[in-house]
Design a protein around this motif. Sequence first.
Motif, PDB file in Angstrom:
ATOM      1  N   LEU A 240       3.715   5.138  -3.226  1.00  0.00           N
ATOM      2  CA  LEU A 240       3.596   6.589  -3.062  1.00  0.00           C
ATOM      3  C   LEU A 240       3.152   6.934  -1.646  1.00  0.00           C
ATOM      4  O   LEU A 240       3.671   7.875  -1.033  1.00  0.00           O
ATOM      5  CB  LEU A 240       2.601   7.159  -4.074  1.00  0.00           C
ATOM      6  CG  LEU A 240       2.268   8.650  -3.928  1.00  0.00           C
ATOM      7  CD1 LEU A 240       3.513   9.509  -4.058  1.00  0.00           C
ATOM      8  CD2 LEU A 240       1.211   9.081  -4.937  1.00  0.00           C
ATOM      9  N   VAL A 241       2.231   6.154  -1.110  1.00  0.00           N
ATOM     10  CA  VAL A 241       1.782   6.369   0.265  1.00  0.00           C
ATOM     11  C   VAL A 241       2.961   6.219   1.226  1.00  0.00           C
ATOM     12  O   VAL A 241       3.137   7.013   2.153  1.00  0.00           O
ATOM     13  CB  VAL A 241       0.652   5.392   0.631  1.00  0.00           C
ATOM     14  CG1 VAL A 241       0.351   5.457   2.134  1.00  0.00           C
ATOM     15  CG2 VAL A 241      -0.604   5.715  -0.167  1.00  0.00           C
ATOM     16  N   ALA A 242       3.796   5.201   1.004  1.00  0.00           N
ATOM     17  CA  ALA A 242       4.972   4.997   1.854  1.00  0.00           C
ATOM     18  C   ALA A 242       5.888   6.207   1.804  1.00  0.00           C
ATOM     19  O   ALA A 242       6.405   6.664   2.832  1.00  0.00           O
ATOM     20  CB  ALA A 242       5.725   3.743   1.417  1.00  0.00           C
ATOM     21  N   GLU A 243       6.094   6.753   0.621  1.00  0.00           N
ATOM     22  CA  GLU A 243       6.959   7.925   0.471  1.00  0.00           C
ATOM     23  C   GLU A 243       6.405   9.131   1.222  1.00  0.00           C
ATOM     24  O   GLU A 243       7.136   9.818   1.954  1.00  0.00           O
ATOM     25  CB  GLU A 243       7.114   8.257  -1.017  1.00  0.00           C
ATOM     26  CG  GLU A 243       7.825   9.568  -1.308  1.00  0.00           C
ATOM     27  CD  GLU A 243       9.286   9.567  -0.925  1.00  0.00           C
ATOM     28  OE1 GLU A 243       9.864  10.669  -0.859  1.00  0.00           O
ATOM     29  OE2 GLU A 243       9.850   8.477  -0.680  1.00  0.00           O
ATOM     30  N   LEU A 244       5.123   9.396   1.053  1.00  0.00           N
ATOM     31  CA  LEU A 244       4.523  10.562   1.704  1.00  0.00           C
ATOM     32  C   LEU A 244       4.569  10.444   3.230  1.00  0.00           C
ATOM     33  O   LEU A 244       4.875  11.412   3.938  1.00  0.00           O
ATOM     34  CB  LEU A 244       3.082  10.744   1.235  1.00  0.00           C
ATOM     35  CG  LEU A 244       2.879  10.960  -0.276  1.00  0.00           C
ATOM     36  CD1 LEU A 244       1.392  11.109  -0.595  1.00  0.00           C
ATOM     37  CD2 LEU A 244       3.661  12.167  -0.766  1.00  0.00           C
ATOM     38  N   LEU A 245       4.282   9.257   3.729  1.00  0.00           N
ATOM     39  CA  LEU A 245       4.289   9.056   5.176  1.00  0.00           C
ATOM     40  C   LEU A 245       5.708   9.114   5.746  1.00  0.00           C
ATOM     41  O   LEU A 245       5.947   9.716   6.803  1.00  0.00           O
ATOM     42  CB  LEU A 245       3.639   7.720   5.521  1.00  0.00           C
ATOM     43  CG  LEU A 245       2.146   7.592   5.198  1.00  0.00           C
ATOM     44  CD1 LEU A 245       1.643   6.197   5.541  1.00  0.00           C
ATOM     45  CD2 LEU A 245       1.328   8.644   5.938  1.00  0.00           C
ATOM     46  N   PHE A 246       6.653   8.498   5.052  1.00  0.00           N
ATOM     47  CA  PHE A 246       8.033   8.477   5.548  1.00  0.00           C
ATOM     48  C   PHE A 246       8.630   9.878   5.577  1.00  0.00           C
ATOM     49  O   PHE A 246       9.320  10.258   6.535  1.00  0.00           O
ATOM     50  CB  PHE A 246       8.887   7.554   4.682  1.00  0.00           C
ATOM     51  CG  PHE A 246      10.295   7.387   5.184  1.00  0.00           C
ATOM     52  CD1 PHE A 246      10.530   6.925   6.472  1.00  0.00           C
ATOM     53  CD2 PHE A 246      11.376   7.703   4.379  1.00  0.00           C
ATOM     54  CE1 PHE A 246      11.835   6.764   6.942  1.00  0.00           C
ATOM     55  CE2 PHE A 246      12.666   7.547   4.842  1.00  0.00           C
ATOM     56  CZ  PHE A 246      12.898   7.080   6.123  1.00  0.00           C
ATOM     57  N   GLN A 247       8.375  10.651   4.522  1.00  0.00           N
ATOM     58  CA  GLN A 247       8.867  12.028   4.526  1.00  0.00           C
ATOM     59  C   GLN A 247       8.172  12.844   5.605  1.00  0.00           C
ATOM     60  O   GLN A 247       8.794  13.687   6.266  1.00  0.00           O
ATOM     61  CB  GLN A 247       8.650  12.668   3.156  1.00  0.00           C
ATOM     62  CG  GLN A 247       9.439  12.031   2.023  1.00  0.00           C
ATOM     63  CD  GLN A 247      10.931  12.033   2.273  1.00  0.00           C
ATOM     64  OE1 GLN A 247      11.477  12.979   2.853  1.00  0.00           O
ATOM     65  NE2 GLN A 247      11.600  10.977   1.856  1.00  0.00           N
TER      66      GLN A 247
END
Length: 378
Positions: A240-247
């Motif tokens: 989830l952290v990866a998703e938030l940062l990538f977006q």
Amino acid sequence: MNDFALILLHFDYFLLFLQQFEDLQILAATTGKRERRRVFGREKIEIYERRVTSMKKLLAMVLALVMTLSLAVSANAFKDDKSISDDYAESVAVLNGMGVFKGYEDGSFKPEGNITRAEVATIVYRIYTADVAKNDKSGLYATYNKFSDMAGAGWAQGYIGYCANASLVKGYPDGTFKPSGKVTGYEVLAMILRAVGYDKNNEFSGADWALHVAQTAQQLGVLDNVAKTTDLNAPASRELVAELLFQGIQKAQVTYTPAFGYVTDKVIGTKTNSLGEKNFKLASAAAADKWGRPATKWTYTTGDKSTLVVAKADASNTTKVDECDIAKDLGITSSKKIEAAYIDGKSTTVTDPTVTRCYRPQEHHLSGWRSGPSGRGL
């Protein structure tokens, strides 16, 4: 012996297998919902792909042998990549390729594992500075810390120090940062949104800070792939952290002025819009893998330089099927028209523009689906 070895002892054998399909045909049909149909080989193994603008995945049907090889489906190189959510797999893959958010030394990513505030500060440092070198310059900021509990931060002191002085991270009212504490989704969003340029008016402070963070993230589309049932106030998983940062790194950077509020940097004339563009020349383009399956190719200036993310199949067929079988699997209940068709990647004339000739509205409630013509391509 692993699954790969069980199916294929030598990759050369697989190439020889594919060569038997010299008359490989790939037909693509596109409708208003971006649907695509493919037909493989002499046996007319039919494939129906559907691209939708919502969170549904693209159907990319392949032979059973290909589907067994995880390396052909996933862009992630982690040994536990099958555990990564389909909604977050692209974010994990690209950030890993960029050298921004890596896995563990044992080759795993542990997507469902928690992540600490210190670890996220480290990733935010890399995103904000583009400093992803093994021997980075974070040590220069080890003494910059504004928090009272940095003695136990160890290796993370420099990352936290830089982020604190750049106002990317903020501590607690008692003056601590709690580097080993589990980070929440809201805290991650606050960090990446500050990197984009928000919180210059201290809107992420006070009793309603999380609400303002959520509102900003929602308006920007950062949460588009995140299920509405996700508790962002709970410890966030690594994926989830990866998703938030990538977006977040794909959103336009902003500048704040008291007179006009937040204005995107594009408006004031900068050439690069997002942190991804500015620091990594991050860009994406439609592509395909060596078997012709739809993919997105991400390019950047660090780490692996590029990541090819192959669309994951919604469904798969390992035996001969016709278009009615495919339509049934996809829930298509009306005739669709073909917009474009391709054979071996080259545009071809469409002789029959109807995809689902088998649908009969008057028979739908009685017998469901009628069997359509078999042995035909499209």
